[in-house]
Design an enzyme around this catalytic site. Structure first.
Site, mmCIF file in Angstrom:
data_model
loop_
_atom_site.group_PDB
_atom_site.id
_atom_site.type_symbol
_atom_site.label_atom_id
_atom_site.label_comp_id
_atom_site.label_asym_id
_atom_site.label_seq_id
_atom_site.Cartn_x
_atom_site.Cartn_y
_atom_site.Cartn_z
ATOM 1 N N ASP A 56 7.430 3.846 2.860
ATOM 2 C CA ASP A 56 7.977 5.073 3.441
ATOM 3 C C ASP A 56 9.440 4.847 3.808
ATOM 4 O OD1 ASP A 56 7.339 3.545 5.747
ATOM 5 O OD2 ASP A 56 5.631 4.793 6.223
ATOM 6 N N ASP A 93 0.821 -1.204 0.000
ATOM 7 C CA ASP A 93 0.000 0.000 0.000
ATOM 8 C C ASP A 93 0.858 1.259 0.000
ATOM 9 O OD1 ASP A 93 0.889 -0.492 2.587
ATOM 10 O OD2 ASP A 93 -1.024 -0.053 3.551
ATOM 11 N N ARG A 124 -9.380 2.271 7.286
ATOM 12 C CA ARG A 124 -8.992 1.540 6.066
ATOM 13 C C ARG A 124 -10.067 1.615 4.985
ATOM 14 N NH1 ARG A 124 -4.428 -1.504 7.064
ATOM 15 N NH2 ARG A 124 -4.159 -2.283 9.179
ATOM 16 N N PHE A 128 1.529 11.678 7.835
ATOM 17 C CA PHE A 128 0.786 10.497 8.258
ATOM 18 C C PHE A 128 -0.565 10.512 7.554
ATOM 19 C CE2 PHE A 128 -2.084 7.987 10.844
ATOM 20 C CZ PHE A 128 -1.354 6.812 10.931
ATOM 21 N N ILE A 129 -0.917 9.394 6.905
ATOM 22 C CA ILE A 129 -2.145 9.315 6.124
ATOM 23 C C ILE A 129 -2.960 8.086 6.490
ATOM 24 C CG2 ILE A 129 -1.237 10.630 4.166
ATOM 25 C CD1 ILE A 129 -0.750 7.940 2.756
#
Length: 179
Positions: free
Chosen positions: A107, A104, A169, A156-157
């Site tokens: 980072d 997904d 989600r 941050f997502i």
């Protein structure tokens, strides 16, 4: 501006669903060309990648493409722990197969580095990495990413499979935390 409250934090829309859908469609088109005749095995990294994998696989037209799942965790709350735990593996034979890891978000790259090391043990012919979202400013590991949906800032997502302590989600858009 569309916002949502999840647990104790407020989030605002940063990437609408339509933009994500377009990026996934473009990725699928490229994969369909690149993977033609390769009998690929897609490995969806759970939990976060389930929506990305579903959206992508609906558009994969490569003959004999298969998908399996692997569950890893490295996050608590809004940050990475720096440690990757394997919670669920797979049983499929990857020897001499083209493997495409579906993630997904990449980072720091710590989870992907660990995943690649685990999958290399299965003696795949080639291992490719696909991510819906990529934070280039957060990357700390030297990993090759073959398919990137969208580059995003180091915020941050949540949404589109990504969560905040298990919540969010299900959101079709991606949201950024409001400080």
């Amino acid at each position: 501006m569309k916002t949502v409250k999840l647990l104790d934090r407020e989030f605002r829309v940063s990437i609408p669903a339509e933009k994500i859908d377009k990026a996934i469609t473009e990725m699928a088109e490229k994969m369909n060309k690149d993977l033609a005749g390769k009998n690929p095995m897609f490995i969806c990294i759970l939990n976060g990648s389930f929506m990305f994998a579903s959206d992508l696989m609906k558009q994969i037209t490569v003959e004999n493409a298969e998908i399996t799942f692997m569950r890893l965790t490295s996050y608590e709350g809004m940050g990475t722990t720096g440690k990757v735990k394997k919670l669920m593996g797979f049983t499929e034979d990857l020897k001499d197969r083209t493997v495409v890891i579906l993630e997904d978000i990449i980072d720091t790259g710590i989870t992907m580095e660990n995943t690649l090391a685990q999958i290399e043990e299965y003696k795949a012919k080639e291992i490719l990495v696909a991510t819906m979202l990529f934070k280039p400013d957060a990357l700390k590991r030297d990993i090759k990413i073959d398919y990137v949906g969208l580059d995003i800032p180091n915020d941050f997502i949540v949404g589109r499979g990504l969560d905040y302590d298990g919540i969010g989600r299900n959101l079709p858009d991606v949201y950024t935390v409001i400080d």
